[in-house]
Write an enzyme that holds these catalytic residues in place. Sequence first.
Site, PDB file in Angstrom:
ATOM      1  CD  GLU A 150       7.344 -15.986   0.188  1.00 53.95           C
ATOM      2  OE1 GLU A 150       7.912 -14.917   0.452  1.00 53.95           O
ATOM      3  OE2 GLU A 150       7.332 -16.310  -0.833  1.00 53.95           O
ATOM      4  CD  GLU A 190      10.275  -9.489  -8.855  1.00 50.62           C
ATOM      5  OE1 GLU A 190      11.709  -8.773  -8.577  1.00 50.62           O
ATOM      6  OE2 GLU A 190       9.448  -9.681  -8.209  1.00 50.62           O
ATOM      7  CE  LYS A 241       8.068 -10.627   0.459  1.00 48.41           C
ATOM      8  NZ  LYS A 241       7.669 -11.937  -0.201  1.00 48.41           N
ATOM      9  CE1 TYR A 251       0.666  13.175  -2.265  1.00 53.41           C
ATOM     10  CE2 TYR A 251      -0.840  15.038  -1.060  1.00 53.41           C
ATOM     11  CZ  TYR A 251      -0.022  14.769  -1.504  1.00 53.41           C
ATOM     12  OH  TYR A 251       1.306  15.389  -1.625  1.00 53.41           O
TER      13      TYR A 251
END
Length: 137
Positions: free
Chosen positions: A39, A92, A117, A72
């Site tokens: 990753e 998180e 993900k 936005y």
Amino acid sequence: MNSILLAFGALDARLATHCRALSLRRHEVAVRIGVHAHERQAAQRMWFDVDLCVKLDHAPAARDDISQTVDYDFIRDIVAREVGSHHHELQESLCDAIAQAILQRPEVHAVRVATRKPDVYPDSASVGVERVCIKPW
């Protein structure tokens, strides 16, 4: 789709009756995130869903004009800033950072941020986390 405003209202009825909900759905960004070695090699696709409760006096929509609501653009800017700040280990902590940054805006009274993900497991649509934060009245 279920009403996010009613979901916020379950936490505090005033959120449903004194606020307007604004949403950004499946905003896709390439993110450097994850704890595993593979990753750390490249950015991963992530989806961001963001819901805001804005008090009606900050978004009255009394006229058909952008000055009558919340633009936005700042949501996307906050996501980009938090995503680009460094490599994140956990969804998180990234989710929390985005929620806290959005909640700092004076017009935002409550926020829900969900991150996903989509490319983690071949047998699952996505993995993700969600966070809800509310300011005191």
